[in-house]
Design a protein around this motif. Sequence first.
Motif, short mmCIF file in Angstrom:
data_model
loop_
_atom_site.label_atom_id
_atom_site.label_comp_id
_atom_site.label_asym_id
_atom_site.label_seq_id
_atom_site.Cartn_x
_atom_site.Cartn_y
_atom_site.Cartn_z
N TYR A 20 43.63 31.84 42.68
CA TYR A 20 44.94 32.87 42.76
C TYR A 20 44.96 33.63 43.93
O TYR A 20 44.02 33.76 44.68
N GLN A 26 51.88 42.92 44.01
CA GLN A 26 52.45 41.63 43.17
C GLN A 26 51.69 40.90 42.33
O GLN A 26 50.24 41.40 42.15
N GLY A 27 52.32 40.14 41.31
CA GLY A 27 51.39 39.46 40.52
C GLY A 27 50.54 38.51 40.91
O GLY A 27 50.51 38.42 42.38
N LEU A 28 49.53 37.96 40.09
CA LEU A 28 48.71 36.98 40.54
C LEU A 28 49.60 35.54 40.56
O LEU A 28 50.04 35.31 39.83
N PHE A 83 41.69 35.47 44.42
CA PHE A 83 40.72 35.32 43.28
C PHE A 83 40.39 33.93 42.97
O PHE A 83 41.33 33.21 42.97
N PHE A 111 37.37 36.04 35.90
CA PHE A 111 37.67 36.37 37.43
C PHE A 111 36.60 36.87 38.28
O PHE A 111 35.70 37.58 37.78
N GLY A 112 36.40 36.43 39.55
CA GLY A 112 35.55 37.00 40.43
C GLY A 112 36.15 38.33 41.15
O GLY A 112 37.20 38.59 40.65
N PRO A 113 35.49 39.09 41.80
CA PRO A 113 35.87 40.32 42.45
C PRO A 113 36.92 39.99 43.51
O PRO A 113 37.64 41.16 43.80
N TYR A 124 45.30 41.17 30.49
CA TYR A 124 44.16 41.43 31.67
C TYR A 124 44.36 43.05 32.04
O TYR A 124 45.34 43.39 32.37
N LYS A 174 42.58 45.35 35.09
CA LYS A 174 42.05 45.36 36.39
C LYS A 174 41.73 46.75 37.11
O LYS A 174 42.63 47.57 37.11
N ALA A 185 39.23 46.97 43.17
CA ALA A 185 37.99 46.06 43.97
C ALA A 185 37.20 45.55 43.02
O ALA A 185 36.13 44.76 42.80
N GLU A 186 37.98 45.12 41.70
CA GLU A 186 37.38 44.15 40.69
C GLU A 186 38.51 42.99 40.49
O GLU A 186 39.50 43.09 40.67
N GLY A 187 37.95 41.91 39.84
CA GLY A 187 39.07 40.97 39.27
C GLY A 187 39.36 41.44 38.02
O GLY A 187 38.65 42.29 37.55
N PRO A 188 40.61 40.81 37.65
CA PRO A 188 41.03 40.89 36.14
C PRO A 188 40.10 40.64 35.25
O PRO A 188 39.15 39.73 35.36
N PHE A 195 39.92 39.86 31.04
CA PHE A 195 40.43 39.55 30.00
C PHE A 195 40.42 40.87 28.83
O PHE A 195 39.42 41.16 28.36
N PHE A 241 47.84 43.64 33.66
CA PHE A 241 48.71 42.39 33.88
C PHE A 241 49.20 41.98 32.41
O PHE A 241 47.95 41.55 31.55
N LEU A 265 48.65 29.85 34.54
CA LEU A 265 48.92 31.16 33.80
C LEU A 265 50.26 31.89 34.68
O LEU A 265 50.06 31.72 35.89
N TRP A 307 51.96 35.21 35.86
CA TRP A 307 51.65 36.64 35.77
C TRP A 307 52.69 37.39 36.15
O TRP A 307 53.62 37.17 36.85
N GLY A 308 52.81 38.84 35.19
CA GLY A 308 53.59 39.88 35.64
C GLY A 308 53.11 40.52 36.95
O GLY A 308 51.94 40.26 37.10
N ALA A 309 53.81 41.35 37.32
CA ALA A 309 53.35 42.12 38.49
C ALA A 309 52.33 43.35 38.08
O ALA A 309 51.69 44.01 39.09
#
Lengths: 117, 113
Positions: free
Chosen positions: A35, A41-43, A90, A108-110, B36, B38, B41-44, B46, B89, B101, B103-105
Amino acid sequence: DSGVTQTPKHLITATGQRVTLRCSPRSGDLSVYWYQQSLDQGLQFLIQYYNGEERAKGNILERFSAQQFPDLHSELNLSSLELGDSALYFCASSAGTSGGLYTDTQYFGPGTRLTVL
Amino acid sequence: DQQVKQNSPSLSVQEGRISILNCDYTNSMFDYFLWYKKYPAEGPTFLISISSIKDKNEDGRFTVFLNKSAKHLSLHIVPSQPGDSAVYFCAASYMDSNYQLIWGAGTKLIIKP
């Protein structure tokens, strides 16, 4: 910790260059997703691989490519970089073993923050 | 074409009160929805999901409501805690969506002490 690792964390490069982002999925996960998240913005879904094969493509530019290797790690290659490619990238993984794959939970990764100057 | 919209960029809620995050969608084919969370500095991560055959799904302090006729879903967090401060999100998909997927903003939730 999601179990998904991404390297590098940060990458600064110049326009016109090529970079490779790496992702290791969670142990046992067969699907890898990439992603892009631009500022506020969104992903945006780029591409998905399942057990080494390309499964789905989203809004991925022709300058970008990806692959998933036999050990299931994945690389995203970005070439001829432009200023607008600066973003968070991501990687996510999912088990990919359930009957309805589109409902698999993605982990997800960081992320890798790419800055193109 | 934004198929999934989160119209509130940010939301501030007092600790202990209810947080309600909203999401609207335009594609009537969506039949699976996710939230999700977030942190910086981390990923989303679930949080919770809901299939279109349901109108409510609960998991502890988190409840997602789906109103198919209005093409609207919401996430309720009760009671809100400081650790809930994050960007939330909303995402959606359907079986023929090529596993994508949409995604919204995102909505930034701030829990005030």
